[in-house]
Design a protein around this motif. Structure first.
Motif, PDB file in Angstrom:
ATOM      1  N   LYS A 180      14.449  -2.699  10.369  1.00  0.00           N
ATOM      2  CA  LYS A 180      15.049  -3.820   9.443  1.00  0.00           C
ATOM      3  C   LYS A 180      15.618  -2.756   8.207  1.00  0.00           C
ATOM      4  N   GLY A 181      15.627  -1.456   8.129  1.00  0.00           N
ATOM      5  CA  GLY A 181      16.134  -0.780   7.265  1.00  0.00           C
ATOM      6  C   GLY A 181      15.146  -0.946   5.888  1.00  0.00           C
ATOM      7  N   GLN A 182      15.879  -1.307   4.773  1.00  0.00           N
ATOM      8  CA  GLN A 182      14.979  -1.290   3.642  1.00  0.00           C
ATOM      9  C   GLN A 182      13.651  -2.252   3.710  1.00  0.00           C
ATOM     10  N   ARG A 183      13.803  -3.065   4.358  1.00  0.00           N
ATOM     11  CA  ARG A 183      12.772  -4.019   4.789  1.00  0.00           C
ATOM     12  C   ARG A 183      11.639  -3.190   5.526  1.00  0.00           C
ATOM     13  N   THR A 184      11.972  -2.405   6.186  1.00  0.00           N
ATOM     14  CA  THR A 184      11.213  -1.860   6.940  1.00  0.00           C
ATOM     15  C   THR A 184      10.000  -0.812   6.202  1.00  0.00           C
ATOM     16  N   TRP A 185      10.879  -0.126   5.570  1.00  0.00           N
ATOM     17  CA  TRP A 185      10.270   0.716   4.497  1.00  0.00           C
ATOM     18  C   TRP A 185       9.481   0.098   3.215  1.00  0.00           C
ATOM     19  N   LEU A 186       9.904  -1.132   2.942  1.00  0.00           N
ATOM     20  CA  LEU A 186       9.164  -1.826   2.025  1.00  0.00           C
ATOM     21  C   LEU A 186       7.865  -2.395   2.520  1.00  0.00           C
ATOM     22  N   ASP A 187       7.929  -2.828   4.006  1.00  0.00           N
ATOM     23  CA  ASP A 187       6.827  -3.243   4.607  1.00  0.00           C
ATOM     24  C   ASP A 187       5.722  -1.871   4.860  1.00  0.00           C
ATOM     25  N   GLY A 188       6.268  -0.793   5.057  1.00  0.00           N
ATOM     26  CA  GLY A 188       5.379   0.396   5.233  1.00  0.00           C
ATOM     27  C   GLY A 188       4.722   0.384   3.923  1.00  0.00           C
ATOM     28  N   HIS A 189       5.545   0.481   2.848  1.00  0.00           N
ATOM     29  CA  HIS A 189       4.844   0.994   1.663  1.00  0.00           C
ATOM     30  C   HIS A 189       3.675  -0.079   1.196  1.00  0.00           C
ATOM     31  N   ASN A 190       4.168  -1.264   1.271  1.00  0.00           N
ATOM     32  CA  ASN A 190       3.097  -2.438   0.875  1.00  0.00           C
ATOM     33  C   ASN A 190       1.886  -2.232   1.715  1.00  0.00           C
ATOM     34  N   ALA A 191       1.918  -1.899   3.215  1.00  0.00           N
ATOM     35  CA  ALA A 191       0.802  -2.104   3.877  1.00  0.00           C
ATOM     36  C   ALA A 191       0.077  -1.022   3.690  1.00  0.00           C
ATOM     37  N   THR A 192       0.270   0.277   3.341  1.00  0.00           N
ATOM     38  CA  THR A 192      -0.601   1.358   2.927  1.00  0.00           C
ATOM     39  C   THR A 192      -1.104   1.239   1.558  1.00  0.00           C
ATOM     40  N   ALA A 193      -0.431   0.201   0.784  1.00  0.00           N
ATOM     41  CA  ALA A 193      -0.859   0.278  -0.714  1.00  0.00           C
ATOM     42  C   ALA A 193      -1.830  -0.760  -0.706  1.00  0.00           C
ATOM     43  N   VAL A 194      -1.750  -1.999   0.135  1.00  0.00           N
ATOM     44  CA  VAL A 194      -2.508  -2.879   0.064  1.00  0.00           C
ATOM     45  C   VAL A 194      -3.894  -2.664   0.954  1.00  0.00           C
ATOM     46  N   LEU A 195      -3.669  -1.985   1.932  1.00  0.00           N
ATOM     47  CA  LEU A 195      -4.679  -1.425   2.936  1.00  0.00           C
ATOM     48  C   LEU A 195      -5.988  -0.978   2.057  1.00  0.00           C
ATOM     49  N   ALA A 196      -5.529  -0.049   1.267  1.00  0.00           N
ATOM     50  CA  ALA A 196      -6.634   0.789   0.658  1.00  0.00           C
ATOM     51  C   ALA A 196      -6.465   0.627  -1.184  1.00  0.00           C
ATOM     52  N   LEU A 197      -6.029  -0.591  -1.340  1.00  0.00           N
ATOM     53  CA  LEU A 197      -5.876  -0.858  -2.735  1.00  0.00           C
ATOM     54  C   LEU A 197      -7.157  -0.746  -3.636  1.00  0.00           C
ATOM     55  N   PRO A 198      -8.367  -0.965  -3.466  1.00  0.00           N
ATOM     56  CA  PRO A 198      -9.366  -0.871  -4.111  1.00  0.00           C
ATOM     57  C   PRO A 198      -9.763   0.592  -4.273  1.00  0.00           C
ATOM     58  N   PHE A 199      -9.429   1.310  -3.136  1.00  0.00           N
ATOM     59  CA  PHE A 199      -9.569   2.900  -3.508  1.00  0.00           C
ATOM     60  C   PHE A 199      -8.698   3.577  -4.100  1.00  0.00           C
ATOM     61  N   HIS A 200      -7.478   3.060  -4.083  1.00  0.00           N
ATOM     62  CA  HIS A 200      -6.076   3.562  -4.838  1.00  0.00           C
ATOM     63  C   HIS A 200      -6.738   3.614  -6.494  1.00  0.00           C
ATOM     64  N   LEU A 201      -7.259   2.183  -6.813  1.00  0.00           N
ATOM     65  CA  LEU A 201      -7.468   1.787  -8.094  1.00  0.00           C
ATOM     66  C   LEU A 201      -8.863   2.671  -8.361  1.00  0.00           C
ATOM     67  N   MET A 202      -9.688   2.807  -7.796  1.00  0.00           N
ATOM     68  CA  MET A 202     -10.854   3.450  -7.933  1.00  0.00           C
ATOM     69  C   MET A 202     -10.592   4.911  -7.977  1.00  0.00           C
ATOM     70  N   ILE A 203      -9.846   5.512  -7.206  1.00  0.00           N
ATOM     71  CA  ILE A 203      -9.724   7.128  -7.037  1.00  0.00           C
ATOM     72  C   ILE A 203      -8.908   7.481  -8.367  1.00  0.00           C
ATOM     73  N   THR A 204      -7.755   6.524  -8.762  1.00  0.00           N
ATOM     74  CA  THR A 204      -7.152   7.037  -9.856  1.00  0.00           C
ATOM     75  C   THR A 204      -7.688   6.752 -11.203  1.00  0.00           C
ATOM     76  N   TYR A 205      -8.404   5.820 -11.428  1.00  0.00           N
ATOM     77  CA  TYR A 205      -9.337   5.453 -12.568  1.00  0.00           C
ATOM     78  C   TYR A 205     -10.391   6.608 -12.826  1.00  0.00           C
ATOM     79  N   THR A 206     -11.031   6.836 -11.614  1.00  0.00           N
ATOM     80  CA  THR A 206     -12.233   7.916 -11.818  1.00  0.00           C
ATOM     81  C   THR A 206     -11.770   9.352 -12.041  1.00  0.00           C
ATOM     82  N   GLY A 207     -10.372   9.425 -11.236  1.00  0.00           N
ATOM     83  CA  GLY A 207      -9.884  10.741 -11.646  1.00  0.00           C
ATOM     84  C   GLY A 207      -9.619  10.871 -13.036  1.00  0.00           C
ATOM     85  N   LEU A 208      -9.164   9.956 -13.942  1.00  0.00           N
ATOM     86  CA  LEU A 208      -9.020   9.990 -15.072  1.00  0.00           C
ATOM     87  C   LEU A 208     -10.472  10.222 -16.038  1.00  0.00           C
ATOM     88  N   VAL A 209     -11.362   9.480 -15.601  1.00  0.00           N
ATOM     89  CA  VAL A 209     -12.479   9.641 -16.284  1.00  0.00           C
ATOM     90  C   VAL A 209     -13.078  11.219 -16.241  1.00  0.00           C
TER      91      VAL A 209
END
Length: 531
Positions: A180-209
């Motif tokens: 589905k073109g752009q929609r496929t890329w958006l779905d893949g981007h959302n899936a990998t983002a939400v799948l590990a959203l707590p990790f992404h927040l944690m790893i980014t914030y603690t990296g700043l710490v």
């Protein structure tokens, strides 16, 4: 008003992710590899057997240092364990010594239970990826950390604004629309983002710490007269002593480690020996970071000649424990094998999230161009920088792994040459990305990356370098896991290359463009947006 606010967050999400997205991709991919840096260290030193007797190897390291660096100001030793490549040590020469080059790797060695250090191939191994993900390379460390810190701040902004901007983010997480073109890329981007959203927040914030003292030094400046004062409070240590010049034998370091582990109830991680071989020699034993979440582990100081305990670190305060726990969460040294593997998978998801976000920018912008067949210079540059960064750096990592296997063991500056091959390959990839159409540069670079990664485990078998059958038979899942990962990521890269090579824009879209009197969009990696 709500719509306007969401739109502003979309703008913020897009540009905070794009401006430093290429650097974030490098940080994520090298940081993900660094979760298994001990295993990569072993993989890149195939001559070394797995450590079975860590205390005996510690005494062997002590004998090596007594022979090769008897007059050093200090020794540093990592406690051997089964997952790492032997015992790593470095020493600080006296200021007037001819060995005082100022580059600590010139005065270092990796000691294996079955290998003479002189016959061991020099390699930075997994330590390179660990250092690169916050120190980069070929540039001053302070500049690199400011860049990485700025990228981490932009990442945190992108994550938070992305959650606000996408009102159906959790619903769309369970939706993946193929072809589905752009929609496929958006779905893949959302899936990998939400799948590990707590990790992404944690790893980014603690990296700043981990960089907070550099990024936000005002609290330190306001409360402490100098850096020495805060160092003493956050990292208390025993008072230093001056050497007497009287040479005396030291007790076996393994004896002191046994005593420290019994008293503290945890395994030792590092040893620092000051004034080695002197009457006033001191041994500081620090507990391993794998033993607790707080990265600021307790330590004990011994008289190296008599073996008597002379100092023990006091209990840390609440603020110090909080900071240490944040850093421990980021580095994941405390994690067991299952949790470490989950960290690794989340890191892979984060890498895909950043990469797909960069690609999606070009997918969406191409449709909005006045003439998609003749993009302006800015679009042209971003499109090719995506290829150079995502596919080119991946090929560079594969080239570094092959350099580790093929370079002569006695080559001068071999460890640096391994790393140089990563950047040489990356530079050539960037030139290809500029010279070829994006579709073919994606195909060529991912194809080469996949072939290089996939064939490495077979080379290990043929060259008798701890091949996959022997590591599985020995139950050595650290090395076996790396070879299996190379096979998996190699096949994934080949599959991506084949998919790109076979891609054709949808005929429906071509007909629509012809009906409007426009030239069809060229075949590139960026698929046509869905109508």
């Amino acid at each position: 008003m709500a719509k306007s606010f969401r739109q502003s967050q979309t703008f913020l999400h897009t540009w905070s992710g794009l401006l430093l997205g290429w650097l974030l991709f490098l940080v994520f991919i090298t940081g993900t590899i660094a979760f298994y840096r001990e295993g990569v260290n072993r993989w890149m030193h195939p001559e070394m057997a797995r450590v079975e007797q860590p205390y005996q190897l510690l005494d062997k390291t002590q004998h090596y240092l007594e022979k090769h660096a008897p007059d050093a100001m200090s020794w540093f030793i990592t406690m051997p364990n089964r997952n790492d490549a032997g015992s790593f040590t470095f020493w600080t020469p006296q200021p007037d010594s001819p060995d005082a080059t100022g580059y600590w790797l010139d005065n270092s060695a990796r000691i294996g239970s079955n290998t003479d250090p002189a016959h061991l191939r020099p390699s930075r191994g997994g330590e390179f990826f660990y250092r690169f993900h916050f120190d980069l390379h070929y540039m001053p460390v302070i500049w690199a950390r400011w860049l990485v810190g700025l990228a981490a701040m932009m990442m945190l902004v992108a994550i938070c604004s992305g959650v606000v901007a996408h009102k159906k983010i959790f619903k769309d997480f369970f939706t993946f629309r193929r072809h589905k073109g752009q929609r496929t890329w958006l779905d893949g981007h959302n899936a990998t983002a939400v799948l590990a959203l707590p990790f992404h927040l944690m790893i980014t914030y603690t990296g700043l710490v981990t960089l907070m003292a550099m990024l936000m030094p005002w609290a330190i400046v306001a409360n402490y007269e100098n850096t020495r004062a805060i160092q003493n409070e956050l990292f208390p240590s025993a008072d230093g002593v001056e050497p007497t010049g009287k040479r005396m034998d030291m007790v076996p370091l393994s004896t002191l480690v046994h005593d420290a582990e019994e008293k503290l109830g945890m395994k030792a991680g590092t040893l620092m020996i000051s004034n080695p071989g002197d009457e006033m020699a001191r041994v500081t034993i620090r507990i391993s970071g794998a033993e607790q979440l707080d990265s600021r582990t307790p330590s004990i100081v011994y008289n190296a000649v008599t073996g008597r305990e002379i100092w023990r670190s006091p209990p840390p305060g609440g603020a110090a424990v909080t900071t240490g726990a944040m850093i421990g969460l980021h580095a994941a040294r405390f994690s067991g094998e299952t949790l470490r593997f989950l960290y690794f998978l989340a890191g892979v998801a984060g890498t895909i999230m950043v990469g797909s976000g960069l690609i999606m920018w070009t997918v969406k912008r191409r449709e909005k161009l006045p003439d998609p067949t003749r993009p302006h210079f800015g679009f042209h540059l971003v499109e090719r920088l995506n290829v150079a960064t995502i596919a080119g750096f991946s090929l560079g990592i594969a080239a570094m792994f092959w350099a580790n296997r093929l370079l002569p063991a006695d080559l001068a500056n071999r460890a640096d040459t391994e790393i140089n091959w990563l950047f040489i390959s990356w530079g050539i990839s960037a030139l290809l990305a500029l010279a070829l159409r994006p579709k073919w540069s994606w195909t060529v670079l991912f194809g080469l990356t996949g072939a290089a990664l996939f064939t490495l485990p077979f080379y290990n078998i043929l060259a008798d370098m701890n091949g996959l059958p022997s590591t599985i038979a020995a139950g050595d899942w650290v090395l076996a896991g790396i070879d299996i990962s190379l096979l998996v990521f190699g096949m994934a890269a080949i599959a991506i290359a084949l998919r790109i090579a076979r891609y054709r824009p949808p005929e429906r879209r071509r007909r629509a463009l012809r009906n409007k009197g426009k030239t069809p969009v060229p075949e590139t990696l960026a698929p046509e947006p869905a109508e």
